[in-house]
Design an enzyme around this catalytic site. Structure first.
Site, PDB file in Angstrom:
ATOM      1  N   ASP A   1       1.234  -5.059  12.333  1.00 38.95           N
ATOM      2  CA  ASP A   1       0.040  -5.225  12.899  1.00 38.95           C
ATOM      3  C   ASP A   1      -1.128  -5.599  11.794  1.00 38.95           C
ATOM      4  O   ASP A   1      -1.858  -6.591  12.155  1.00 38.95           O
ATOM      5  CB  ASP A   1      -0.574  -3.926  13.619  1.00 38.95           C
ATOM      6  CG  ASP A   1       0.399  -3.467  14.369  1.00 38.95           C
ATOM      7  OD1 ASP A   1       0.569  -3.564  15.608  1.00 38.95           O
ATOM      8  OD2 ASP A   1       1.630  -2.875  14.125  1.00 38.95           O
ATOM      9  N   PHE A   2      -0.957  -5.210  10.847  1.00 34.32           N
ATOM     10  CA  PHE A   2      -1.943  -5.562   9.732  1.00 34.32           C
ATOM     11  C   PHE A   2      -1.866  -6.771   8.892  1.00 34.32           C
ATOM     12  O   PHE A   2      -2.723  -7.322   8.234  1.00 34.32           O
ATOM     13  CB  PHE A   2      -2.220  -4.420   8.506  1.00 34.32           C
ATOM     14  CG  PHE A   2      -2.132  -2.959   9.124  1.00 34.32           C
ATOM     15  CD1 PHE A   2      -2.623  -2.657  10.507  1.00 34.32           C
ATOM     16  CD2 PHE A   2      -1.711  -1.954   8.328  1.00 34.32           C
ATOM     17  CE1 PHE A   2      -2.784  -1.425  10.846  1.00 34.32           C
ATOM     18  CE2 PHE A   2      -1.601  -0.879   8.870  1.00 34.32           C
ATOM     19  CZ  PHE A   2      -2.209  -0.434   9.965  1.00 34.32           C
TER      20      PHE A   2
ATOM     21  N   PHE B   1       2.182  -1.389   8.280  1.00 33.17           N
ATOM     22  CA  PHE B   1       2.432  -1.944   9.745  1.00 33.17           C
ATOM     23  C   PHE B   1       2.316  -3.350   9.949  1.00 33.17           C
ATOM     24  O   PHE B   1       1.222  -3.838   9.451  1.00 33.17           O
ATOM     25  CB  PHE B   1       1.680  -1.039  10.717  1.00 33.17           C
ATOM     26  CG  PHE B   1       1.829   0.471  10.731  1.00 33.17           C
ATOM     27  CD1 PHE B   1       1.432   1.111   9.747  1.00 33.17           C
ATOM     28  CD2 PHE B   1       2.388   0.918  11.701  1.00 33.17           C
ATOM     29  CE1 PHE B   1       1.361   2.376   9.820  1.00 33.17           C
ATOM     30  CE2 PHE B   1       2.580   2.392  12.055  1.00 33.17           C
ATOM     31  CZ  PHE B   1       1.969   3.048  10.708  1.00 33.17           C
TER      32      PHE B   1
ATOM     33  N   MET C   1      -2.275  -9.375  10.586  1.00 26.03           N
ATOM     34  CA  MET C   1      -3.249 -10.140  11.250  1.00 26.03           C
ATOM     35  C   MET C   1      -4.282 -10.379  10.271  1.00 26.03           C
ATOM     36  O   MET C   1      -5.202 -11.414  10.218  1.00 26.03           O
ATOM     37  CB  MET C   1      -3.806  -9.405  12.429  1.00 26.03           C
ATOM     38  CG  MET C   1      -2.490  -9.184  13.542  1.00 26.03           C
ATOM     39  SD  MET C   1      -1.703 -10.731  14.014  1.00 26.03           S
ATOM     40  CE  MET C   1      -0.238 -10.420  13.063  1.00 26.03           C
TER      41      MET C   1
ATOM     42  N   GLU D   1       0.915  -1.284  -0.084  1.00 29.63           N
ATOM     43  CA  GLU D   1      -0.085   0.003  -0.065  1.00 29.63           C
ATOM     44  C   GLU D   1       0.933   1.082  -0.136  1.00 29.63           C
ATOM     45  O   GLU D   1       1.764   1.324   0.754  1.00 29.63           O
ATOM     46  CB  GLU D   1      -0.973   0.058   1.124  1.00 29.63           C
ATOM     47  CG  GLU D   1      -1.942  -1.100   1.085  1.00 29.63           C
ATOM     48  CD  GLU D   1      -2.474  -1.688   2.496  1.00 29.63           C
ATOM     49  OE1 GLU D   1      -2.291  -0.797   3.456  1.00 29.63           O
ATOM     50  OE2 GLU D   1      -3.026  -2.524   2.779  1.00 29.63           O
TER      51      GLU D   1
ATOM     52  N   GLU E   1      -5.093  -6.336   2.607  1.00 30.20           N
ATOM     53  CA  GLU E   1      -3.866  -7.282   3.180  1.00 30.20           C
ATOM     54  C   GLU E   1      -4.107  -8.667   3.076  1.00 30.20           C
ATOM     55  O   GLU E   1      -2.885  -9.524   2.495  1.00 30.20           O
ATOM     56  CB  GLU E   1      -3.709  -7.188   4.494  1.00 30.20           C
ATOM     57  CG  GLU E   1      -3.177  -5.637   5.076  1.00 30.20           C
ATOM     58  CD  GLU E   1      -4.034  -4.613   4.875  1.00 30.20           C
ATOM     59  OE1 GLU E   1      -5.270  -4.840   4.905  1.00 30.20           O
ATOM     60  OE2 GLU E   1      -3.655  -3.242   4.978  1.00 30.20           O
TER      61      GLU E   1
ATOM     62  N   HIS F   1      -1.072  -0.227  16.095  1.00 27.48           N
ATOM     63  CA  HIS F   1       0.098   0.034  15.177  1.00 27.48           C
ATOM     64  C   HIS F   1       1.611  -0.053  15.986  1.00 27.48           C
ATOM     65  O   HIS F   1       2.538   0.544  15.202  1.00 27.48           O
ATOM     66  CB  HIS F   1       0.014   1.508  14.840  1.00 27.48           C
ATOM     67  CG  HIS F   1      -1.286   1.817  13.844  1.00 27.48           C
ATOM     68  ND1 HIS F   1      -2.481   1.891  14.238  1.00 27.48           N
ATOM     69  CD2 HIS F   1      -1.005   2.073  12.398  1.00 27.48           C
ATOM     70  CE1 HIS F   1      -3.038   2.302  13.063  1.00 27.48           C
ATOM     71  NE2 HIS F   1      -2.291   2.497  12.120  1.00 27.48           N
TER      72      HIS F   1
HETATM   73  C1  LIG Z   1      -5.791  -2.750   7.873  1.00 30.79           C
HETATM   74  C2  LIG Z   1      -5.026  -1.480   7.613  1.00 30.79           C
HETATM   75  N1  LIG Z   1      -4.256  -1.329   6.407  1.00 30.79           N
HETATM   76  C3  LIG Z   1      -3.648  -0.124   6.286  1.00 30.79           C
HETATM   77  C4  LIG Z   1      -3.727   0.682   7.258  1.00 30.79           C
HETATM   78  C5  LIG Z   1      -2.937   1.967   6.968  1.00 30.79           C
HETATM   79  N2  LIG Z   1      -3.799   3.174   6.516  1.00 30.79           N
HETATM   80  C6  LIG Z   1      -4.321   4.041   7.431  1.00 30.79           C
HETATM   81  S1  LIG Z   1      -5.429   4.928   6.745  1.00 30.79           S
HETATM   82  C7  LIG Z   1      -5.217   4.212   5.237  1.00 30.79           C
HETATM   83  C8  LIG Z   1      -6.157   4.861   4.176  1.00 30.79           C
HETATM   84  C9  LIG Z   1      -7.616   4.643   4.445  1.00 30.79           C
HETATM   85  O1  LIG Z   1      -8.506   5.030   3.379  1.00 30.79           O
HETATM   86  P1  LIG Z   1      -9.903   5.424   3.454  1.00 30.79           P
HETATM   87  O2  LIG Z   1     -10.572   3.900   4.006  1.00 30.79           O
HETATM   88  O3  LIG Z   1     -10.298   5.770   2.301  1.00 30.79           O
HETATM   89  O4  LIG Z   1     -10.092   6.293   4.658  1.00 30.79           O
HETATM   90  P2  LIG Z   1      -9.609   7.964   4.685  1.00 30.79           P
HETATM   91  O5  LIG Z   1      -8.217   7.976   5.324  1.00 30.79           O
HETATM   92  O6  LIG Z   1      -9.590   8.358   3.061  1.00 30.79           O
HETATM   93  O7  LIG Z   1     -10.444   8.676   5.639  1.00 30.79           O
HETATM   94  C10 LIG Z   1      -4.436   3.312   5.276  1.00 30.79           C
HETATM   95  C11 LIG Z   1      -3.704   2.619   4.070  1.00 30.79           C
HETATM   96  C12 LIG Z   1      -4.565   0.551   8.420  1.00 30.79           C
HETATM   97  N3  LIG Z   1      -4.826   1.161   9.412  1.00 30.79           N
HETATM   98  N4  LIG Z   1      -5.311  -0.503   8.457  1.00 30.79           N
END
Ligand SMILES: Cc1ncc(C[n+]2csc(CCOP(=O)(O)OP(=O)(O)O)c2C)c(N)n1
Ligand SMILES: [Mg+2]
Lengths: 326, 319
Positions: free
Chosen positions: A84-85, A82, A87, A29, A59, A128
């Site tokens: 953690d993900f 991270f 999982m 990502e 993931e 995280h």
């Molecule tokens: C399972 C997981 N994968 C990746 C992340 C890292 N991450 C945090 S927010 C984000 C983007 C999320 O996008 P969206 O769902 O569109 O929400 P927005 O931030 O645009 O509000 C990512 C990749 C995470 N927190 N959890």
């Protein structure tokens, strides 16, 4: 040889492996134009556009698709933003990647690397900040490594990419900006070998990942108390280099294990077990001690977060207690 | 429209609270008074407020990493949120959670979530419980466009489809998941169409128009309460700031940002209120000033609260 950060050494290994083998590529990502959440692939885009595949936030299928690519001859590197993900991807790590070789009587192999930033110290709280190498070390079929220095991260990433097995590659986030000497060009650091990072005669400190520089710092300080500590960087949990540890502890007669993970069923328990099952047992003149994180989810508030895992002063104290007892 | 003036002014106030709360958080973050990371909701205020305005206090929500707005809209106290961000004992999670984990049980907020899509099955479960117990509650599940690509989203919508659960899945499509534009991450242009696959109606709404969000969510909540099942609503909106701290936003243009800022949800609502003679400029200005005071009070409360106690670090691991 020049001084580089851990993150630059890692990026160098990635670029060199991309150039070396057309079957190597990375998916994850925000690794393309964004350069990865921690900047590991920063600036690689657009030159390595074809090597960096930005994926949806999926993931389970990122890892699952990595397994598929690997089965048919590619050598994917999967970045999980991270650890953690991971999982979310446990099925494809534990039930698929780890088992396909054995279950199929050696017909299949999964030459895949999962790169996984881990650890606390950034204020990102419980979901995280975990350090979970021990969780994966329990699963036969996976190799589990956690390089602690720029030199090792470059050499071990290359070894991991060239390994025919799934390798879980843990990078502690606080290591990214640490510096060290890194040779130009190609070299590997074998998976499954520990390293004596500091020689000493009085006690063996066995540490991994971020706890290696902390233990080195503690060892320097311990000189002031007349304690000459040997520091072993375990580097690889599976396979584990028991020989190097046993040899050192047989020499010093004392051992302390320093982990970044929480304590309960951590990898240090396995080290203790290996030691007491070995000849080193006869040489031990004090009980083995373990320092590890508290058995709690990582808290957010900075004071709490700092107290959740061993710091340099805790290692110094821990070692001194062993000597003070006498 | 059956909305009272009082309710509309409440909605306006909540939107301004979210905006100013986030601006204060940004300021404190830059001063290193807030630790870790945080994801600001600026630009998306109309979605949280329009949606929560359609709920009762004891209805449930689940929220995301970008959760301050949902939390305020559902009725949380800003001072306890601020205290959490400053790692204080008086914070909602006693300093253990921080920005991504604020929960306020008293207003039915089952919590923000550090894991993308983490809240989706949980919301589905809360709705399942409501259905089994017949308690008449409805759950709104907030999630982002990026979260719609996690398997859990699809599994949950299918369950809600087969069991006709009292839930509204509210996708905040702000065009990006971190750096990844929806057009690269998502096989369909409109996430709402994914409802079809699970026999759930999918509706698109202008996420910057609080009244439009309210009307759309209200209808979906009504269906849910009547036992007619789930709805997937896609709220088209935009986050003004970077994804989290230190995001240079190389994946989008300043022009695109400017275009969206011109559709500021708060200004849009203010002009709707004035054009329809519901409120005067003075009345709105008074609200703005009142919110300024609330934010200052929240900050003072937080900064003067005791820090989370290291001696208690192992408290709350088990119930
Ligand atoms: C399972 C997981 N994968 C990746 C992340 C890292 N991450 C945090 S927010 C984000 C983007 C999320 O996008 P969206 O769902 O569109 O929400 P927005 O931030 O645009 O509000 C990512 C990749 C995470 N927190 N959890
Ligand atoms: Mg988004």
């Amino acid at each position: 040889m020049s001084e580089k950060t851990y993150i630059d050494a890692l990026a160098e290994a990635l670029r060199e492996e991309f150039d070396r083998d057309e079957n190597v590529f990375m998916m994850g990502e925000d690794i393309g134009i964004y350069g990865g959440a921690f900047g590991v692939t920063k600036g690689m885009y657009p030159k390595y556009k074809d090597k960096l595949l930005d994926t949806p936030i999926s993931e389970a299928s990122i890892v699952g698709a990595g397994v598929g690519c690997a089965l048919v001859g590619m050598r994917p590197i999967v970045e999980i933003m991270f650890s953690d993900f991971m999982m979310d991807a446990m099925e494809w790590i534990v039930n698929q990647a780890a088992k396909l070789r054995y279950m199929t009587g050696g017909q299949l192999k999964v030459p895949m690397v999962i790169r996984a930033p881990m650890g606390c110290g950034t204020g990102a709280a419980a979901q995280h900040s975990q350090s979970l190498p021990a969780l994966f070390a329990h699963i036969p079929g996976l190799k589990v490594v956690m390089p602690a220095t720029p030199y090792d991260v470059k050499g071990m990433l290359k070894a991991a990419v060239r390994d025919d097995n799934p390798v879980i590659f843990f990078e502690h986030k606080l290591l990214y900006w640490t510096k060290g000497d890194v040779p130009e060009g190609d070299y590997t650091v074998p998976i499954g070998k520990a390293a004596v990072k500091r020689e000493g005669k009085d006690i063996t400190i066995i540490a991994g990942s971020i706890m290696v520089p902390r233990s080195m710092g503690a060892a320097e300080k311990l000189k002031e108390y007349g304690i000459d500590a040997e520091v072993i960087d375990i580097r690889s949990l599976v396979p584990m280099d028991v020989e190097t540890i046993v040899e050192s502890v047989s020499k010093t007669g004392k051992a302390i294990i320093v982990e970044d993970d929480n304590k309960n069923n951590g990898w240090g328990s396995e080290v203790v077990s290996k030691l007491i099952e070995s000849d080193a047992f006869d040489y031990l003149d004090e009980p083995i001690k373990r320092l590890a994180g508290k058995d709690i989810p990582i808290p957010y508030a900075p004071e709490l977060e700092r107290a959740a895992v061993p710091q340099i002063e805790d290692i110094i104290e821990g070692v001194k207690e062993i000597f003070d007892k006498r | 429209m059956e909305l009272s003036k009082e309710k509309m002014l409440w909605m306006y106030q909540k939107m301004v609270e979210i905006r100013k709360f986030e601006l204060k958080v940004d300021e404190l973050f830059k001063k290193n008074m807030i630790w870790g990371t945080c994801h600001l909701y600026i630009g998306e205020e109309a979605t949280a407020v329009g949606a929560c305005a359609a709920l009762n206090r004891d209805d449930y929500i689940t929220s995301t990493h970008r959760g301050h707005g949902h939390c305020i809209a559902k009725g949380a106290e800003m001072k306890r949120m601020m205290a959490e961000l400053l790692g204080r004992e008086t914070g909602y999670c006693k300093g253990r959670g921080g920005s991504m984990h604020i929960v306020d049980v008293s207003t039915g907020n089952l919590g923000a979530n550090g894991v993308v899509a983490g809240g989706i099955p949980i919301a589905t479960g809360a709705a399942l419980a409501s259905k089994r117990r017949g308690d008449g509650k409805v759950t709104i599940c907030f999630f982002g466009d990026g979260a719609g690509n996690e398997g859990a989203f699809h599994e949950s919508l299918n369950m809600a489809g087969i069991w006709k659960l009292p839930i509204v899945y509210l996708c905040e499509n702000n065009l990006y998941g971190m750096s990844n534009p929806v057009k690269n991450s998502t096989a369909v242009e409109d996430i709402a169409v994914r409802g079809q696959a699970y026999n759930i109606p999918g509706v698109i709404v202008d996420g910057n128009d609080v009244l439009a969000v309210y009307e759309t969510v209200k209808e979906a909540v009504g269906r849910a309460r009547r036992g007619e099942g789930a709805t997937l609503i896609e709220s088209k909106t935009y986050r003004w700031m970077g994804h989290s701290k230190s995001d240079p936003r190389a994946y989008r243009t300043r022009e695109e940002e400017q275009e969206w800022k011109e559709r500021d949800p708060i200004k849009l609502f203010a002009s709707q209120l004035m054009d329809r003679n519901i409120a005067t400029e003075d009345e709105l200005k008074k609200i703005d000033e009142q919110v300024d005071e609330e934010i200052e009070e929240a900050y003072e409360f937080a900064v003067n609260s005791p820090k989370a106690r290291v001696e208690d670090i192992t408290e709350y691991v088990y119930a």
